[in-house]
Write an enzyme that holds these catalytic residues in place. Sequence first.
Site, PDB file in Angstrom:
ATOM      1  NE  ARG A 126       6.407  25.479  -7.282  1.00 50.53           N
ATOM      2  CZ  ARG A 126       7.401  26.524  -7.580  1.00 50.53           C
ATOM      3  NH1 ARG A 126       8.532  26.097  -7.683  1.00 50.53           N
ATOM      4  NH2 ARG A 126       6.629  27.781  -7.362  1.00 50.53           N
ATOM      5  CE  LYS A 148      -3.785   4.579  -6.209  1.00 51.23           C
ATOM      6  NZ  LYS A 148      -5.100   4.530  -5.728  1.00 51.23           N
ATOM      7  CD  GLU A 190      -3.344  -5.348  -0.666  1.00 45.39           C
ATOM      8  OE1 GLU A 190      -3.687  -5.706  -1.622  1.00 45.39           O
ATOM      9  OE2 GLU A 190      -3.879  -5.069   0.467  1.00 45.39           O
ATOM     10  CE  LYS A 232      -0.044  -0.957  -6.778  1.00 44.72           C
ATOM     11  NZ  LYS A 232      -0.060   0.298  -5.496  1.00 44.72           N
ATOM     12  CD  GLU A 242      -7.078   4.353  -8.371  1.00 47.51           C
ATOM     13  OE1 GLU A 242      -6.893   4.834  -8.176  1.00 47.51           O
ATOM     14  OE2 GLU A 242      -7.571   3.262  -7.845  1.00 47.51           O
ATOM     15  NE  ARG A 246      -2.848   2.275  -9.331  1.00 42.95           N
ATOM     16  CZ  ARG A 246      -1.947   3.124  -9.623  1.00 42.95           C
ATOM     17  NH1 ARG A 246      -1.538   4.416 -10.542  1.00 42.95           N
ATOM     18  NH2 ARG A 246      -1.274   3.244  -8.325  1.00 42.95           N
ATOM     19  CG  ASN A 250      -9.711  -1.060  -5.410  1.00 45.74           C
ATOM     20  OD1 ASN A 250      -8.429  -1.043  -4.188  1.00 45.74           O
ATOM     21  ND2 ASN A 250      -9.628   0.083  -6.174  1.00 45.74           N
ATOM     22  CG  HIS A 253      -8.761  -3.553  -1.377  1.00 44.94           C
ATOM     23  ND1 HIS A 253      -8.700  -4.515  -2.048  1.00 44.94           N
ATOM     24  CD2 HIS A 253      -7.747  -2.967  -0.880  1.00 44.94           C
ATOM     25  CE1 HIS A 253      -6.892  -5.218  -2.019  1.00 44.94           C
ATOM     26  NE2 HIS A 253      -6.951  -3.578  -1.297  1.00 44.94           N
ATOM     27  CG  HIS A 257     -11.482  -0.150   1.473  1.00 42.12           C
ATOM     28  ND1 HIS A 257     -11.347   0.245   0.179  1.00 42.12           N
ATOM     29  CD2 HIS A 257     -10.057  -0.206   2.012  1.00 42.12           C
ATOM     30  CE1 HIS A 257     -10.263   0.361  -0.303  1.00 42.12           C
ATOM     31  NE2 HIS A 257      -9.195   0.004   1.051  1.00 42.12           N
ATOM     32  CG  HIS A 270      -6.134  -3.686   3.705  1.00 40.35           C
ATOM     33  ND1 HIS A 270      -6.809  -2.352   3.510  1.00 40.35           N
ATOM     34  CD2 HIS A 270      -5.144  -3.594   2.698  1.00 40.35           C
ATOM     35  CE1 HIS A 270      -6.813  -2.482   2.093  1.00 40.35           C
ATOM     36  NE2 HIS A 270      -5.483  -3.201   1.694  1.00 40.35           N
TER      37      HIS A 270
HETATM   38  N1  LIG Z   1       0.770   4.084  -1.560  1.00 46.05           N
HETATM   39  C1  LIG Z   1       0.273   2.593  -1.684  1.00 46.05           C
HETATM   40  O1  LIG Z   1      -0.135   2.747  -3.422  1.00 46.05           O
HETATM   41  C2  LIG Z   1      -0.438   2.068  -0.609  1.00 46.05           C
HETATM   42  C3  LIG Z   1      -0.578   1.181  -0.655  1.00 46.05           C
HETATM   43  C4  LIG Z   1      -1.290  -0.196   0.421  1.00 46.05           C
HETATM   44  C5  LIG Z   1      -1.553   0.572   0.790  1.00 46.05           C
HETATM   45  N2  LIG Z   1      -0.679   2.083   1.622  1.00 46.05           N
HETATM   46  C6  LIG Z   1      -0.729   2.401   2.755  1.00 46.05           C
HETATM   47  O2  LIG Z   1      -0.245   1.770   3.604  1.00 46.05           O
HETATM   48  C7  LIG Z   1      -0.238   1.817   4.400  1.00 46.05           C
HETATM   49  C8  LIG Z   1       0.144   0.658   5.466  1.00 46.05           C
HETATM   50  O3  LIG Z   1       1.505   0.020   5.320  1.00 46.05           O
HETATM   51  P1  LIG Z   1       1.863  -1.438   7.153  1.00 46.05           P
HETATM   52  O4  LIG Z   1       0.886  -2.593   6.453  1.00 46.05           O
HETATM   53  O5  LIG Z   1       3.107  -1.838   5.995  1.00 46.05           O
HETATM   54  O6  LIG Z   1       1.981  -0.460   7.397  1.00 46.05           O
HETATM   55  P2  LIG Z   1       2.604   0.235   8.408  1.00 46.05           P
HETATM   56  O7  LIG Z   1       3.468   0.371   7.995  1.00 46.05           O
HETATM   57  O8  LIG Z   1       2.138   1.283   9.256  1.00 46.05           O
HETATM   58  O9  LIG Z   1       3.573  -0.597   9.153  1.00 46.05           O
HETATM   59  C9  LIG Z   1       2.993  -2.272   9.803  1.00 46.05           C
HETATM   60  C10 LIG Z   1       3.885  -1.845  11.020  1.00 46.05           C
HETATM   61  O10 LIG Z   1       5.072  -3.034  10.756  1.00 46.05           O
HETATM   62  C11 LIG Z   1       6.402  -3.066  11.276  1.00 46.05           C
HETATM   63  N3  LIG Z   1       7.145  -3.195  10.991  1.00 46.05           N
HETATM   64  C12 LIG Z   1       7.644  -2.544   9.169  1.00 46.05           C
HETATM   65  N4  LIG Z   1       7.956  -3.354   8.593  1.00 46.05           N
HETATM   66  C13 LIG Z   1       8.924  -4.304   9.612  1.00 46.05           C
HETATM   67  C14 LIG Z   1       9.784  -4.979   9.960  1.00 46.05           C
HETATM   68  N5  LIG Z   1      10.874  -5.371   8.680  1.00 46.05           N
HETATM   69  N6  LIG Z   1      10.016  -5.641  10.653  1.00 46.05           N
HETATM   70  C15 LIG Z   1       8.890  -5.288  12.368  1.00 46.05           C
HETATM   71  N7  LIG Z   1       8.306  -4.227  12.033  1.00 46.05           N
HETATM   72  C16 LIG Z   1       8.002  -4.318  11.134  1.00 46.05           C
HETATM   73  C17 LIG Z   1       6.021  -0.777  11.597  1.00 46.05           C
HETATM   74  O11 LIG Z   1       6.905  -0.365  12.575  1.00 46.05           O
HETATM   75  C18 LIG Z   1       4.352  -0.956  11.824  1.00 46.05           C
HETATM   76  O12 LIG Z   1       4.227  -0.689  13.781  1.00 46.05           O
HETATM   77  C19 LIG Z   1      -1.253   2.275   5.250  1.00 46.05           C
HETATM   78  O13 LIG Z   1      -1.347   3.632   5.381  1.00 46.05           O
HETATM   79  C20 LIG Z   1      -2.314   2.194   3.767  1.00 46.05           C
HETATM   80  O14 LIG Z   1      -2.480   3.825   3.466  1.00 46.05           O
HETATM   81  C21 LIG Z   1      -1.133   2.878   0.441  1.00 46.05           C
HETATM   82 ZN   LIG Z   2      -4.994  -3.563  -0.480  1.00 43.60          ZN
END
Ligand SMILES: NC(=O)c1ccc[n+]([C@@H]2O[C@H](COP(=O)([O-])OP(=O)(O)OC[C@H]3O[C@@H](n4cnc5c(N)ncnc54)[C@H](O)[C@@H]3O)[C@@H](O)[C@H]2O)c1
Ligand SMILES: [Zn+2]
Length: 365
Positions: A126, A148, A190, A232, A242, A246, A250, A253, A257, A270
């Site tokens: 939990r 999130k 972003e 943010k 949200e 909030r 987006n 987006h 999306h 993205h």
């Molecule tokens: N929780 C939230 O509020 C929120 C907000 C936006 C996005 N997200 C989520 O985040 C995800 C996307 O995140 P992302 O864009 O970081 O993608 P990711 O985590 O897949 O990372 C992108 C790539 O970059 C590589 N990488 C990361 N840091 C590195 C570094 N310092 N050096 C070399 N390689 C590196 C990773 O290994 C991966 O291959 C999605 O699943 C999305 O839904 C969540």
């Molecule tokens: Zn985004």
Amino acid sequence: MSATRYHCIAVRSATEQYDIHLGPGVLHQVGEKIQALTAGRKAFLLSHPSLYKLYGAPVEESLRAAGFAVEACLVPEGERSKTLLSASRLFTRLARGGADRHSVMCALGGGVIGDLAGFVAATYMRGIPLVQMPTSLLAMVDSSVGGKTAVDHKLGKNLIGAFYPPRAVFTDTTLLQSLPEREYLCGLSEIVKAGAIGDVELFQFIEQHIEAIRQREDAVLTTLIERAIAVKVRVVQEDPYEKGVRAILNFGHTLGHALEAATVYSAYSHGEAVAVGMALVSILSERLGYCTPATRSRLCALIEALGLPTTYTGVPPQRLLEIMTHDKKSLNGVVRFILLKDIGDVAFHQQVPVEVLQPLLAEYA
Ligand SMILES: NC(=O)c1ccc[n+]([C@@H]2O[C@H](COP(=O)([O-])OP(=O)(O)OC[C@H]3O[C@@H](n4cnc5c(N)ncnc54)[C@H](O)[C@@H]3O)[C@@H](O)[C@H]2O)c1
Ligand SMILES: [Zn+2]
């Protein structure tokens, strides 16, 4: 290394209380800082094999020096690791490894690692302490902030999740040197969004430092990240669940999306999709009389200067419309947008009829 190079952003709201430690080399300090936050002495470090190889050692060293037993849990790269199956395997690792309510889940990675670690931390017993160590620019300015967490389901991305804030975030800007260019641009998109929706000075700073941003200069990165996080944090503090404002996070987006979905998450990253989304929404905003032509062209010019796209190809405009009008956020063929009023100022929940959208999408395809 002098302590003045670090920044500490305090997030304090009814639902979230934690510090974001930001600066070059901050990962070397995680142990002592985490020790002060929990009575636990076991830490689980979730990462990808490649990132663990690059950055695992200093994190583990720091944690061990502070008295933690560390167990690394590695999952393959990519969105395919953000599943209930991965979570289930991690629950097994935690249980076998003797994790209790005070054990710490550390997320060393991009948004995929952050979301998966967050979901596991939110649900194991939990809820156990969660620490974010974002490595991608997107994770630094977006996914590690705001509480999130989620995993994907075959019927929807981020379908299963929880609001679960971290105990601390450690954002080490030196890690960005190894980030692939396309991922870097994704985070920049972003950051432009953050400026456009809520910080004209940040926007101006980006305009004035294009070359230094391209070169990934540390001081410039720190400023960008700090200001984008601040936008943010401010928005999330006002609306943690949200329910209203909030939504402005987006910006760009709705269209972004749709573009990602129409190309089955392959043609556009993205950040690229959001860049196109922001550009088209600024044109829409101008046409609807929300912003001036100068504001629209300022946003589009910055997106282009960073090397991000402002138009799209390979998708019939009709397909984008279909996706947007079937989205849960649209109502009776009217799509709701966040529209640009000025740099740093947007209007949310604005209804745009399909008849206005259609010609615009056709024009910029
Ligand atoms: N929780 C939230 O509020 C929120 C907000 C936006 C996005 N997200 C989520 O985040 C995800 C996307 O995140 P992302 O864009 O970081 O993608 P990711 O985590 O897949 O990372 C992108 C790539 O970059 C590589 N990488 C990361 N840091 C590195 C570094 N310092 N050096 C070399 N390689 C590196 C990773 O290994 C991966 O291959 C999605 O699943 C999305 O839904 C969540
Ligand atoms: Zn985004």
